[in-house]
Write a protein that holds these residues in place. Sequence first.
Motif, short mmCIF file in Angstrom:
data_model
loop_
_atom_site.label_atom_id
_atom_site.label_comp_id
_atom_site.label_asym_id
_atom_site.label_seq_id
_atom_site.Cartn_x
_atom_site.Cartn_y
_atom_site.Cartn_z
N ASP A 246 0.81 -1.22 0.00
CA ASP A 246 0.00 0.00 0.00
C ASP A 246 0.85 1.27 0.00
N PHE A 247 1.62 1.47 -1.07
CA PHE A 247 2.43 2.68 -1.16
C PHE A 247 1.77 3.69 -2.10
N ARG A 248 2.07 4.95 -1.85
CA ARG A 248 1.63 6.04 -2.71
C ARG A 248 2.84 6.61 -3.43
N TYR A 249 2.58 7.24 -4.58
CA TYR A 249 3.67 7.87 -5.32
C TYR A 249 3.19 9.19 -5.92
N ARG A 250 4.15 10.08 -6.10
CA ARG A 250 3.87 11.38 -6.73
C ARG A 250 4.35 11.33 -8.17
N ALA A 251 3.43 11.47 -9.11
CA ALA A 251 3.75 11.55 -10.53
C ALA A 251 3.52 12.99 -10.97
#
Length: 275
Positions: free
Chosen positions: A244-249
């Motif tokens: 459950d990771f988030r990323y900034r694109a």
Amino acid sequence: MSAHVPAEHPLLVVVDPAARATDGESVRIAKDVLCAGAASVKMAFPESAEEVEKALAHRGRRHPVVLGDDAALLRTVLALRKERTLHESTVSVVPIGPRSTLVKALGVPAQVPAAARAVLDGVERVLDLLVDESGGIVLGTLSLPCGTPVAHTAAHWWTPVEKTARSLVRTLTAPIPVNGNPPPRRQRLRVEADGVLLADLDEPVHEVSVRPAPAGLAEVHVRRAPGSAQVLTRARTITVSGRDFRYRADSAITGPVRSRTWTVEPSAWRLTVPR
């Protein structure tokens, strides 16, 4: 690699609703410069992402010009890629709005008059894309993990359009949570670059960043702990997996996801920049 953009090419000027709400004067200045220098200008004032797609699909031979910020540019590139014409469409943008960091980093002038003049007499800059398996794209930088902020995806930009301008401005100028406020939680992530393991689940990762590099590759940075040495490499495909990771694109935060693979599409699109 660059090529001259002919000034006599007819223009389709797509005015982002956020730009109209936050800085109508800059929109007027850009419109005046473009109309004075181009052979033919058609204005479009979409009120939804669907209307952006429709305007671009019916542009004919007109050169697409975006009056807006990073999110507006991203929507335009996504729409052109969806209709399979991105490779043949040189995109121009005049940065108007509170979030134009990416646009400026790509070489577009920060000042509205200069950016509008570059649309008329600039050159094409050929750029790569990072594309993931879900259809998402990255024009600039990808970074993770992002802790647990509220996602700021492109769809959020359209929600306030039907409300008052005051409500729209509040939405657009609200601060985006960033790394360090609150501090991001170090996560256990598996990071692979062209099949080579850069980090595994047995050790927390402090930061991963991916950005364009020459020769159709991406530059991948992995840091396992604050202040530690970075693992640095270049690759065509980057896969990250974990819990459950988030990323900034670019400016949008996406997730949570458990796995994501990004692949470089070399020379995927063209942007007008000054000579």
